[in-house]
Write a protein that holds these residues in place. Sequence first.
Motif, PDB file in Angstrom:
ATOM      1  N   THR A 305       0.826  -1.216   0.000  1.00  0.00           N
ATOM      2  CA  THR A 305       0.000   0.000   0.000  1.00  0.00           C
ATOM      3  C   THR A 305       0.858   1.263   0.000  1.00  0.00           C
ATOM      4  OG1 THR A 305      -0.113  -0.112   2.423  1.00  0.00           O
ATOM      5  CG2 THR A 305      -1.909  -1.149   1.177  1.00  0.00           C
ATOM      6  N   VAL A 308       3.526   3.528  -4.919  1.00  0.00           N
ATOM      7  CA  VAL A 308       2.688   4.171  -5.940  1.00  0.00           C
ATOM      8  C   VAL A 308       3.291   3.903  -7.305  1.00  0.00           C
ATOM      9  CG1 VAL A 308       1.695   6.327  -6.781  1.00  0.00           C
ATOM     10  CG2 VAL A 308       2.023   5.978  -4.324  1.00  0.00           C
ATOM     11  N   GLU A 354      -0.319   4.524   3.378  1.00  0.00           N
ATOM     12  CA  GLU A 354      -1.277   4.348   2.283  1.00  0.00           C
ATOM     13  C   GLU A 354      -1.079   5.506   1.309  1.00  0.00           C
ATOM     14  OE1 GLU A 354      -5.170   3.955   3.900  1.00  0.00           O
ATOM     15  OE2 GLU A 354      -4.729   2.068   4.912  1.00  0.00           O
ATOM     16  N   THR A 356      -0.999   7.558  -2.244  1.00  0.00           N
ATOM     17  CA  THR A 356      -1.793   7.710  -3.467  1.00  0.00           C
ATOM     18  C   THR A 356      -1.215   8.849  -4.292  1.00  0.00           C
ATOM     19  OG1 THR A 356      -3.353   9.293  -2.489  1.00  0.00           O
ATOM     20  CG2 THR A 356      -3.870   6.938  -2.240  1.00  0.00           C
TER      21      THR A 356
END
Length: 367
Positions: A305, A308, A354, A356
């Motif tokens: 996670t 990217v 996490e 993104t």
Amino acid sequence: MKKRLFHSATLMLSSIALISLMAGCSGEEKKEKAVEAKAPEIKTFALQSQKMATSIKLPGELVAYQQVDLYAKVSSFVKTLKADVGSQVSKGQLLMTLEAPEMTSQVAAAESRLKSQEAVYLASKANYDRLFETSKTPGTISKNDLDQAIAKRNSDQANLSAARASYKEVGTIQNYLEIRAPFDGIITSRNVNLGAFVGPTGKGSEFPLFTLQEQTHLRLVISIPELYTGYVKSGDEVKFTVKSKPSETFTAKAKRLSGALDLRLRAERVEMDVLNPNKQLLPGMIAEVSVALPANATTFVIPKTALVESAEGIYLIKAENNKAVKVIVKKGREDGDKIEVFGDLKEGDQIVLEATEEIHEGTPIKP
């Protein structure tokens, strides 16, 4: 009086401006605090190095340890068949006899020439022996006659050696009319019948007479991708399964590594020996091979996670001075929800858990 009034008005205006400036600054600070209060909490973790032992699954192929296609050496006809598909044969066993009528004539002619030359040589040798014995008496035989006899004997002896070689050659070619097994194995194909014409060239050479395979000993062939070539060594044991026996797991040991990458697949060919005494595995089977990848050194392992993958590349997001910083990395081995990464990293770095694409460079982060 006018000067006093002007000085008082100036002081009042300066005070008002200062108060307004202070109020503006206070408002901006409040806005920044409000933005920071509204910013979502971004979880991070401390990067740590560790050893990761994993395994990969690769397709493999089982092939016979030895396999040979048997062809006819001379143009001939199939006379007898001593083996068929599925026959278990041993080394040197007769599999087929061929017939070439012209070969019989060639053998008879070579034998006749050999006997004729033997007779000529015996005659010239006897003549020389008589002359030599007679020459022991002085004045009976001239030296020239004796030299001529020696030369004739040596010439006939050379012709006899040539005749013997010719006869042996024809006999060797005649031996090609017998097809024998070069090693222990099983006949897996037969492409001729009795009376069929066979030979080294022409229509009779399109297909092999027999195909012989050694099946009690097999080779398991796999291609190791470039990324994992450093983890497989000679003697390493692997496990594999085949579709025909999904509930059974077989083992094999790496024996032969090519030491080079295939230019098309960019992978290293590795061969493993598989003992197959019961012949439950067959050449040509496709195997699913599990190759263990031991932990050779400590590396950085992160949750997937935190990685990217975008058009900008593959990167992590690091918290540096409470701001987001992108770090370009390369992927390594994977194990479930974890993955190895390599890049400009050091132990203890705070990495976004996490990550993104919505987290941009400079985004506030509170580790």
